[in-house]
Enzyme design. Sequence first.
Site, PDB file in Angstrom:
ATOM      1  N   TYR A 151     -14.352  12.003 -37.414  1.00 36.78           N
ATOM      2  CA  TYR A 151     -14.190  12.266 -35.969  1.00 36.78           C
ATOM      3  C   TYR A 151     -12.743  12.665 -35.640  1.00 36.78           C
ATOM      4  O   TYR A 151     -12.499  13.660 -34.953  1.00 36.78           O
ATOM      5  CB  TYR A 151     -14.596  10.999 -35.212  1.00 36.78           C
ATOM      6  N   LYS A 160     -11.382  16.229 -34.133  1.00 36.70           N
ATOM      7  CA  LYS A 160     -10.682  16.351 -32.854  1.00 36.70           C
ATOM      8  C   LYS A 160      -9.266  16.908 -33.041  1.00 36.70           C
ATOM      9  O   LYS A 160      -8.756  17.626 -32.177  1.00 36.70           O
ATOM     10  CB  LYS A 160     -10.658  14.996 -32.136  1.00 36.70           C
TER      11      LYS A 160
HETATM   12  P1  NAP Z   1     -22.383  11.071 -25.125  1.00 38.73           P
HETATM   13  O1  NAP Z   1     -22.666  10.141 -23.993  1.00 38.73           O
HETATM   14  O2  NAP Z   1     -22.968  10.771 -26.477  1.00 38.73           O
HETATM   15  O3  NAP Z   1     -22.750  12.551 -24.666  1.00 38.73           O
HETATM   16  C1  NAP Z   1     -22.629  13.649 -25.545  1.00 38.73           C
HETATM   17  C2  NAP Z   1     -23.757  14.608 -25.280  1.00 38.73           C
HETATM   18  O4  NAP Z   1     -23.674  15.697 -26.245  1.00 38.73           O
HETATM   19  C3  NAP Z   1     -25.135  13.964 -25.506  1.00 38.73           C
HETATM   20  O5  NAP Z   1     -26.038  14.380 -24.506  1.00 38.73           O
HETATM   21  C4  NAP Z   1     -25.501  14.468 -26.872  1.00 38.73           C
HETATM   22  O6  NAP Z   1     -26.889  14.452 -27.188  1.00 38.73           O
HETATM   23  C5  NAP Z   1     -24.961  15.889 -26.817  1.00 38.73           C
HETATM   24  N1  NAP Z   1     -24.909  16.482 -28.139  1.00 38.73           N
HETATM   25  C6  NAP Z   1     -24.827  15.861 -29.345  1.00 38.73           C
HETATM   26  N2  NAP Z   1     -24.881  16.734 -30.337  1.00 38.73           N
HETATM   27  C7  NAP Z   1     -25.017  17.965 -29.780  1.00 38.73           C
HETATM   28  C8  NAP Z   1     -25.132  19.269 -30.297  1.00 38.73           C
HETATM   29  N3  NAP Z   1     -25.156  19.497 -31.607  1.00 38.73           N
HETATM   30  N4  NAP Z   1     -25.228  20.295 -29.430  1.00 38.73           N
HETATM   31  C9  NAP Z   1     -25.235  20.082 -28.105  1.00 38.73           C
HETATM   32  N5  NAP Z   1     -25.149  18.868 -27.543  1.00 38.73           N
HETATM   33  C10 NAP Z   1     -25.027  17.807 -28.369  1.00 38.73           C
HETATM   34  O7  NAP Z   1     -20.804  11.184 -25.372  1.00 38.73           O
HETATM   35  P2  NAP Z   1     -19.560  11.100 -24.343  1.00 38.73           P
HETATM   36  O8  NAP Z   1     -18.941   9.770 -24.518  1.00 38.73           O
HETATM   37  O9  NAP Z   1     -19.947  11.584 -22.993  1.00 38.73           O
HETATM   38  O10 NAP Z   1     -18.577  12.140 -25.050  1.00 38.73           O
HETATM   39  C11 NAP Z   1     -18.412  13.478 -24.588  1.00 38.73           C
HETATM   40  C12 NAP Z   1     -17.227  14.089 -25.319  1.00 38.73           C
HETATM   41  O11 NAP Z   1     -16.049  13.304 -25.058  1.00 38.73           O
HETATM   42  C13 NAP Z   1     -17.380  14.136 -26.836  1.00 38.73           C
HETATM   43  O12 NAP Z   1     -16.828  15.327 -27.347  1.00 38.73           O
HETATM   44  C14 NAP Z   1     -16.561  12.957 -27.290  1.00 38.73           C
HETATM   45  O13 NAP Z   1     -16.088  13.102 -28.604  1.00 38.73           O
HETATM   46  C15 NAP Z   1     -15.428  12.963 -26.272  1.00 38.73           C
HETATM   47  N6  NAP Z   1     -14.738  11.690 -26.135  1.00 38.73           N
HETATM   48  C16 NAP Z   1     -15.407  10.574 -25.693  1.00 38.73           C
HETATM   49  C17 NAP Z   1     -14.712   9.375 -25.580  1.00 38.73           C
HETATM   50  C18 NAP Z   1     -15.360   8.116 -25.080  1.00 38.73           C
HETATM   51  O14 NAP Z   1     -14.690   7.074 -25.094  1.00 38.73           O
HETATM   52  N7  NAP Z   1     -16.604   8.142 -24.637  1.00 38.73           N
HETATM   53  C19 NAP Z   1     -13.368   9.317 -25.941  1.00 38.73           C
HETATM   54  C20 NAP Z   1     -12.733  10.448 -26.398  1.00 38.73           C
HETATM   55  C21 NAP Z   1     -13.431  11.643 -26.478  1.00 38.73           C
HETATM   56  P3  NAP Z   1     -27.452  13.252 -28.173  1.00 38.73           P
HETATM   57  O15 NAP Z   1     -27.506  12.039 -27.338  1.00 38.73           O
HETATM   58  O16 NAP Z   1     -28.772  13.737 -28.626  1.00 38.73           O
HETATM   59  O17 NAP Z   1     -26.475  13.081 -29.311  1.00 38.73           O
END
Ligand code: NAP
Length: 246
Positions: free
Chosen positions: A154, A158
């Site tokens: 991861y 990133k």
């Molecule tokens: P999330 O709740 O898991 O939402 C991510 C969404 O992307 C889900 O609907 C997921 O579907 C979808 N997805 C997964 N694989 C995909 C693909 N191959 N093509 C298209 N869509 C896909 O995650 P989040 O926490 O909102 O995170 C959103 C972004 O923020 C990510 O890039 C993550 O790395 C970044 N981020 C998050 C955090 C945090 O603390 N939450 C911190 C730093 C960065 P599925 O459920 O089927 O996988």
Amino acid sequence: MYELYKNAIVTGSARGIGKAIAMKLAKKGLNIVVSDIMYDEAKQTARELEDFGIKAIAIKTDVSKVEDVENLIRITVNELGSVDFLINNAGITRDNLTLRMSEQEWDIVIDINLKGTFLCSKFAAKEMMKNRFGRIVNIASVSGILGTAGQANYASSKAGVIALTKCFAREYGARNITVNAIAPGFILTEMTEQLSEKVKEGYLSQIPLKRVGTPDDIAEVVNFLISPSASYITGTVINVSGGLLI
Ligand code: NAP
């Protein structure tokens, strides 16, 4: 917001941070393409967005598949006329210590987080270049700067997204396309809900602002980066982590 430019793609926007971004931009009057691997949830989100009086389309996309990404851009242009804003938000985790991390765990995270950002940016930029306008925001992570233990796949993906942000910013600046990244810290979504209370408390103890982030904290910064107020900002990474990364 810009008067002339109205169409935004938000990847991974069926839920979580992506959905909060889509909501924020829809409230500002932008038409939204809800692009997600989960089609039923994407359609539901699109229906909710239409309540803001904008056009919202759900498109099933696996961002790591070139044919899906070409399809995403083609349908967006056919239905809305242009791609003005792209928010590369889709991302996954498959945490493990490096000694235990399988090749498959490595590949899938790099494919979705890094290759997915590359593919979506490449095909969207082709359209943006024609219009001499575009705004791309990549959702990276503080992990890509800190290099967190248990997240080699991861964190590397990133860090790659941050490098891609700078490459694209340099290549497309002359066409009035800005490319910036946001590095969120610990944000409460379904991705982080699965973590144990111990891990969550561990993060909280390191956050000077003494609260976890919300998806809306990230959506606010996206809203700024694609607005006219940020038209002279490109190639930057904004750390939105409550001070987790200082
Ligand atoms: P999330 O709740 O898991 O939402 C991510 C969404 O992307 C889900 O609907 C997921 O579907 C979808 N997805 C997964 N694989 C995909 C693909 N191959 N093509 C298209 N869509 C896909 O995650 P989040 O926490 O909102 O995170 C959103 C972004 O923020 C990510 O890039 C993550 O790395 C970044 N981020 C998050 C955090 C945090 O603390 N939450 C911190 C730093 C960065 P599925 O459920 O089927 O996988």
